[in-house]
Design a protein around this motif. Structure first.
Motif, PDB file in Angstrom:
ATOM      1  N   ILE A 169     -11.039   0.405   0.449  1.00 53.09           N
ATOM      2  CA  ILE A 169     -10.153  -0.159   0.605  1.00 53.09           C
ATOM      3  C   ILE A 169      -9.883  -1.431   1.181  1.00 53.09           C
ATOM      4  O   ILE A 169     -10.280  -1.256   2.469  1.00 53.09           O
ATOM      5  CB  ILE A 169      -9.424   1.050   0.780  1.00 53.09           C
ATOM      6  N   ARG A 170      -9.304  -2.645   1.164  1.00 52.87           N
ATOM      7  CA  ARG A 170      -9.200  -3.663   1.805  1.00 52.87           C
ATOM      8  C   ARG A 170      -7.966  -3.397   3.360  1.00 52.87           C
ATOM      9  O   ARG A 170      -7.586  -2.655   3.262  1.00 52.87           O
ATOM     10  CB  ARG A 170      -8.780  -4.879   1.280  1.00 52.87           C
ATOM     11  N   PRO A 171      -8.905  -4.272   4.585  1.00 54.20           N
ATOM     12  CA  PRO A 171      -7.751  -4.518   5.704  1.00 54.20           C
ATOM     13  C   PRO A 171      -5.717  -4.833   5.191  1.00 54.20           C
ATOM     14  O   PRO A 171      -5.498  -4.197   6.290  1.00 54.20           O
ATOM     15  CB  PRO A 171      -8.345  -4.739   6.551  1.00 54.20           C
ATOM     16  N   ASN A 172      -6.123  -5.711   3.994  1.00 49.19           N
ATOM     17  CA  ASN A 172      -4.959  -6.425   3.414  1.00 49.19           C
ATOM     18  C   ASN A 172      -3.879  -5.056   2.664  1.00 49.19           C
ATOM     19  O   ASN A 172      -3.388  -6.001   1.912  1.00 49.19           O
ATOM     20  CB  ASN A 172      -5.056  -7.743   3.163  1.00 49.19           C
ATOM     21  N   ASP A 173      -4.713  -3.922   1.447  1.00 47.69           N
ATOM     22  CA  ASP A 173      -4.156  -3.353   0.770  1.00 47.69           C
ATOM     23  C   ASP A 173      -2.848  -2.264   1.653  1.00 47.69           C
ATOM     24  O   ASP A 173      -3.519  -0.942   2.296  1.00 47.69           O
ATOM     25  CB  ASP A 173      -5.253  -2.481   0.062  1.00 47.69           C
ATOM     26  N   GLU A 174      -1.764  -2.806   1.932  1.00 54.76           N
ATOM     27  CA  GLU A 174      -1.179  -1.606   2.582  1.00 54.76           C
ATOM     28  C   GLU A 174      -0.661  -0.325   2.442  1.00 54.76           C
ATOM     29  O   GLU A 174      -0.880   0.215   2.844  1.00 54.76           O
ATOM     30  CB  GLU A 174       0.750  -2.845   2.516  1.00 54.76           C
ATOM     31  N   GLU A 175      -0.225  -0.096   0.927  1.00 57.00           N
ATOM     32  CA  GLU A 175      -0.294   0.361  -0.425  1.00 57.00           C
ATOM     33  C   GLU A 175      -1.416   1.241   0.076  1.00 57.00           C
ATOM     34  O   GLU A 175      -1.099   3.135   0.569  1.00 57.00           O
ATOM     35  CB  GLU A 175      -0.325   0.641  -1.757  1.00 57.00           C
ATOM     36  N   GLY A 176      -2.951   0.623  -0.848  1.00 56.17           N
ATOM     37  CA  GLY A 176      -3.828   1.929  -0.294  1.00 56.17           C
ATOM     38  C   GLY A 176      -3.940   2.293   0.584  1.00 56.17           C
ATOM     39  O   GLY A 176      -4.433   3.634   1.084  1.00 56.17           O
ATOM     40  N   LEU A 177      -3.619   1.444   2.158  1.00 58.48           N
ATOM     41  CA  LEU A 177      -3.810   1.989   3.216  1.00 58.48           C
ATOM     42  C   LEU A 177      -2.938   3.527   4.028  1.00 58.48           C
ATOM     43  O   LEU A 177      -3.278   4.348   4.698  1.00 58.48           O
ATOM     44  CB  LEU A 177      -3.998   1.325   4.743  1.00 58.48           C
ATOM     45  N   ALA A 178      -1.858   2.989   4.035  1.00 59.83           N
ATOM     46  CA  ALA A 178      -0.858   4.257   3.920  1.00 59.83           C
ATOM     47  C   ALA A 178      -0.685   5.122   3.625  1.00 59.83           C
ATOM     48  O   ALA A 178      -1.249   7.076   3.722  1.00 59.83           O
ATOM     49  CB  ALA A 178       0.808   3.536   3.062  1.00 59.83           C
ATOM     50  N   SER A 179      -1.323   5.184   1.988  1.00 64.71           N
ATOM     51  CA  SER A 179      -1.853   6.235   1.010  1.00 64.71           C
ATOM     52  C   SER A 179      -3.633   7.185   1.230  1.00 64.71           C
ATOM     53  O   SER A 179      -2.983   8.407   1.428  1.00 64.71           O
ATOM     54  CB  SER A 179      -1.930   5.835  -0.392  1.00 64.71           C
ATOM     55  N   LEU A 180      -4.309   6.524   2.208  1.00 66.56           N
ATOM     56  CA  LEU A 180      -4.951   6.965   2.599  1.00 66.56           C
ATOM     57  C   LEU A 180      -5.216   7.853   3.915  1.00 66.56           C
ATOM     58  O   LEU A 180      -5.582   8.582   3.687  1.00 66.56           O
ATOM     59  CB  LEU A 180      -6.248   5.550   2.991  1.00 66.56           C
ATOM     60  N   ALA A 181      -4.291   7.629   5.295  1.00 66.38           N
ATOM     61  CA  ALA A 181      -4.148   7.862   6.157  1.00 66.38           C
ATOM     62  C   ALA A 181      -3.076   8.950   5.645  1.00 66.38           C
ATOM     63  O   ALA A 181      -3.624   9.978   6.622  1.00 66.38           O
ATOM     64  CB  ALA A 181      -3.238   6.742   7.109  1.00 66.38           C
ATOM     65  N   THR A 182      -2.027   9.244   4.645  1.00 69.44           N
ATOM     66  CA  THR A 182      -1.160  10.042   4.573  1.00 69.44           C
ATOM     67  C   THR A 182      -2.064  11.324   4.592  1.00 69.44           C
ATOM     68  O   THR A 182      -1.839  12.477   4.742  1.00 69.44           O
ATOM     69  CB  THR A 182      -0.132   9.416   3.500  1.00 69.44           C
ATOM     70  N   GLY A 183      -3.243  11.492   3.856  1.00 70.39           N
ATOM     71  CA  GLY A 183      -3.818  12.154   3.336  1.00 70.39           C
ATOM     72  C   GLY A 183      -4.978  12.466   3.743  1.00 70.39           C
ATOM     73  O   GLY A 183      -6.295  13.657   3.744  1.00 70.39           O
ATOM     74  N   LEU A 184      -6.027  11.879   4.649  1.00 70.04           N
ATOM     75  CA  LEU A 184      -6.892  12.048   5.585  1.00 70.04           C
ATOM     76  C   LEU A 184      -6.918  12.942   6.704  1.00 70.04           C
ATOM     77  O   LEU A 184      -6.044  12.748   7.551  1.00 70.04           O
ATOM     78  CB  LEU A 184      -6.942  10.229   6.167  1.00 70.04           C
TER      79      LEU A 184
END
Length: 234
Positions: free
Chosen positions: A55-70
């Motif tokens: 997941i790239r550092p500028n992938d806003e949706e990907g990062l947000a989704s990752l954090a929510t489920g991590l």
């Protein structure tokens, strides 16, 4: 509640990268028998997992989704705090230069910050917490009874990091100083929860001072703040 320090408060320690926040916060917490919460390690854990999953550092949706489920946990260990991400020990992996280079971008993500702030507030709900980061006093725990903004000169912070890297750092001192200056700028200029000194935070410059001096000063301030809280409660 412990018998020596009966009145529990929350202590927020903010400041730029390399100022010694984590070391100082951990020792203050140990002295007061409080819980230490390394928020930087939490953001580094998200960054490490993002890199591992592509997941790239500028992938806003990907990062947000990752954090929510991590699921991120901070546990005490014999050699310091242990960081778990979804049950895996990532304590060593989160301190690489690759993670360091991306963590400011990841931590600027609105979804990531929202989820981490939520977890951090839950950790502090029972009081008796020492929490360090960049927006603890201004955003995460604005009602903390003691707020400290800990800083040091860029050169001194770079020197500390250089020494931490050991005999083969793979980078020059000047390069580290440039990286720290860049990270300071990114942290201060981000739109969401930027690095700021809270209006009611005490500024402490650690340049040329020992860790023990800084810890003693903050412990004394914490005890005074706790006594004030105790007097109000009584």
């Amino acid at each position: 509640m412990n018998e020596r320090y009966p009145h529990r408060i929350n202590i927020a320690i903010d400041g730029p990268a390399g100022a010694g926040k984590s070391t100082v916060a951990r020792l203050v917490a140990s002295t007061l028998r409080y819980v230490y919460v390394d928020t930087g390690a939490m953001y580094r854990a998200v960054t490490y997992v993002a890199i591992a999953r592509g997941i790239r550092p500028n992938d806003e949706e990907g990062l947000a989704s990752l954090a929510t489920g991590l699921d991120i946990s901070l546990l005490p260990g014999e050699e310091g705090q242990i960081v778990l991400a979804d049950g895996d020990d990532v304590t060593g992996q989160i301190r690489t230069r690759e993670v360091t280079a991306s963590v400011s971008l990841v931590s600027a993500n609105a979804g990531v910050r929202s989820r981490m702030s939520e977890l951090q507030r839950l950790m502090a709900a029972a009081k008796g917490v020492v929490m360090d980061g960049r927006d603890i006093g201004t955003h995460v725990l604005p009602d903390a009874e003691l707020k400290v903004f800990l800083t040091a000169s860029p050169r001194e912070r770079a020197t500390r990091r250089f020494l931490e890297l050991g005999d083969k750092p793979g980078v020059t001192l000047d390069q580290l100083e440039e990286e720290i200056a860049l990270r300071d700028r990114m942290d201060s200029e981000r739109d969401i929860a930027p690095l700021r000194q809270a209006p009611d935070a005490l500024l402490i410059d650690s340049t040329g001072r020992s860790i023990a001096e800084i810890v003693d000063e903050i412990v004394s301030l914490g005890l005074a703040a706790a006594q004030t809280v105790g007097a109000r409660e009584n």
